[in-house]
Design an enzyme around this catalytic site. Structure first.
Site, short mmCIF file in Angstrom:
data_model
loop_
_atom_site.label_atom_id
_atom_site.label_comp_id
_atom_site.label_asym_id
_atom_site.label_seq_id
_atom_site.Cartn_x
_atom_site.Cartn_y
_atom_site.Cartn_z
N GLY A 31 36.47 45.83 15.43
CA GLY A 31 36.33 44.41 15.73
C GLY A 31 37.70 43.86 16.08
N GLY A 70 38.83 41.23 17.71
CA GLY A 70 38.95 39.85 18.16
C GLY A 70 40.32 39.33 17.81
N GLY A 125 41.48 40.94 14.29
CA GLY A 125 41.62 42.38 14.44
C GLY A 125 42.78 42.74 15.36
N LYS A 152 32.17 40.06 12.94
CA LYS A 152 31.42 38.98 12.31
C LYS A 152 30.40 39.59 11.34
CE LYS A 152 33.49 35.92 14.84
NZ LYS A 152 34.53 35.04 14.25
N ALA A 176 44.29 33.38 13.42
CA ALA A 176 44.60 33.74 14.80
C ALA A 176 43.53 33.19 15.72
CB ALA A 176 44.70 35.26 14.96
N LYS A 222 38.70 33.03 -1.24
CA LYS A 222 38.74 32.89 0.22
C LYS A 222 37.50 32.16 0.72
CE LYS A 222 39.88 33.63 4.57
NZ LYS A 222 40.01 34.98 5.12
N ASN A 235 37.12 28.88 3.34
CA ASN A 235 36.30 28.86 4.55
C ASN A 235 35.23 27.78 4.49
OD1 ASN A 235 37.65 30.98 5.80
ND2 ASN A 235 36.32 32.54 4.91
N ASN A 251 42.22 23.26 12.66
CA ASN A 251 42.19 23.10 11.21
C ASN A 251 42.91 21.87 10.70
OD1 ASN A 251 40.93 25.56 11.42
ND2 ASN A 251 42.45 26.72 10.29
N SER A 291 39.49 27.71 13.98
CA SER A 291 38.81 28.60 13.03
C SER A 291 37.90 29.56 13.78
CB SER A 291 38.00 27.79 12.02
OG SER A 291 36.81 27.30 12.61
#
Length: 307
Positions: A7, A9, A12, A77, A129, A184, A188, A202, A254
């Site tokens: 992954g 993205g 990653g 995801k 990121a 965490k 989120n 954010n 996000s």
């Protein structure tokens, strides 16, 4: 160390790019344009100071092309975790480890069903990121990465932590998995859904009084669920920590906002949705989180006709 990033993205790519300078790394991602861009021109990362770095890192869209890996880091995801685990099973060394640094809860359990619990490790990261386009991302926020350890793999994880630190990541090993994952999750819960609904980065959440109040209510519900579960969070002030992260990643879009902007399925059901489900089980009202979940579902259902 041979590392596969499953992954590739924004997150990653961030980890894979940095790790490529201290380890043998292969990025695996189904987005053909992204893979092709990395293969042809390398991976570009716009750093926190605005400087752009280029990383020569291998990338593929075919799991059969990934060489045997000592470590697989899963960044897909949540809805794709099982597929990612099936891919990982094809190239993970018999004594290798699969580490999830994904959002939400339940990913490690899905991975364990496919790979075996002994090879699965869970962790969380405070880095942020944003995907700018094929082969290019922005590093939009940084913070520590925590990985849950246990006696049977302590030496292996110490080696993993050392490689991550060589790549520039602050890493801590912990024996309290629930504290890490739910710590965490609450961050989120307070950020992702609201940024996706409002379509703001954010930092805007703490600048808007109304958005800040919604954040506070969602976090309070999540904290109440954690307390009822007997989970000790890795910080004393949940709302203060969420606000701190929002400020530290102020320019970041996000992951859920990025999904909404691209018309992709979101991870709402394993983030705010997890609070709603646990609230129902424990008899705790979670009206704000329930509302956030419903709004995100409505957004997903109307992608095709959105003005």
């Amino acid at each position: 160390m041979r590392i596969a990033i499953v992954g590739a993205g924004a997150m990653g790519s961030l980890f894979g790019g940095r790790l490529s300078r201290v380890a043998q790394v292969m990025l695996l991602d189904p987005w053909a344009e992204h893979v092709a861009a990395i293969q042809q021109g390398g991976l570009s990362i716009v750093e926190l100071d605005g400087q752009e770095s280029r990383f020569d890192v291998a990338a593929t869209g075919d799991p059969k092309a990934v060489p045997e890996a000592d470590l697989a880091i899963i960044f897909v995801k949540a809805h794709a975790t099982r597929q990612a685990s099936e891919w990982t099973r094809q190239f993970l060394a018999p004594d290798g480890l699969a580490l999830t640094l994904q959002n939400g809860v339940g990913n490690a359990e899905v991975m364990a069903e496919v790979l075996g619990a002994g090879r699965v490790v869970a962790g969380v990261t405070a880095h942020g990121a944003t995907l700018l386009g094929p082969g290019r991302i922005r590093h939009a926020g940084q913070g520590p990465t925590h990985i849950a350890t246990r006696p049977d793999i302590e030496k292996k994880l110490a080696a993993v932590a050392a490689v991550l630190e060589q790549a520039g990541f602050e890493v801590h090993l912990s024996t309290d998995l629930d504290s890490l994952v739910w710590g965490k999750l609450i961050i989120n819960v307070g950020i992702n859904g609201l940024t996706a609904i409002l379509r703001v980065p954010n930092g805007r959440l703490v600048e808007s009084p109304a958005a800040s109040e919604l954040m506070a209510q969602a976090v309070a519900e999540a904290a109440a669920v954690c307390q009822a579960r007997g989970i000790s969070l890795p910080y004393d002030d949940p709302l203060g920590r969420v606000r701190e992260v929002a400020r530290a990643t102020a320019s970041n879009r996000s992951s859920m906002l990025q999904d909404v902007l691209r018309g992709f399925p979101t991870e709402i059901d394993v983030i705010n949705g997890a609070i709603v489900r646990e609230g129902e089980r424990l008899g705790i009202a979670t009206p704000v989180n329930r509302f956030i979940v419903k709004v995100i579902h409505a957004i997903e259902e109307t992608y095709a006709v959105r003005l």
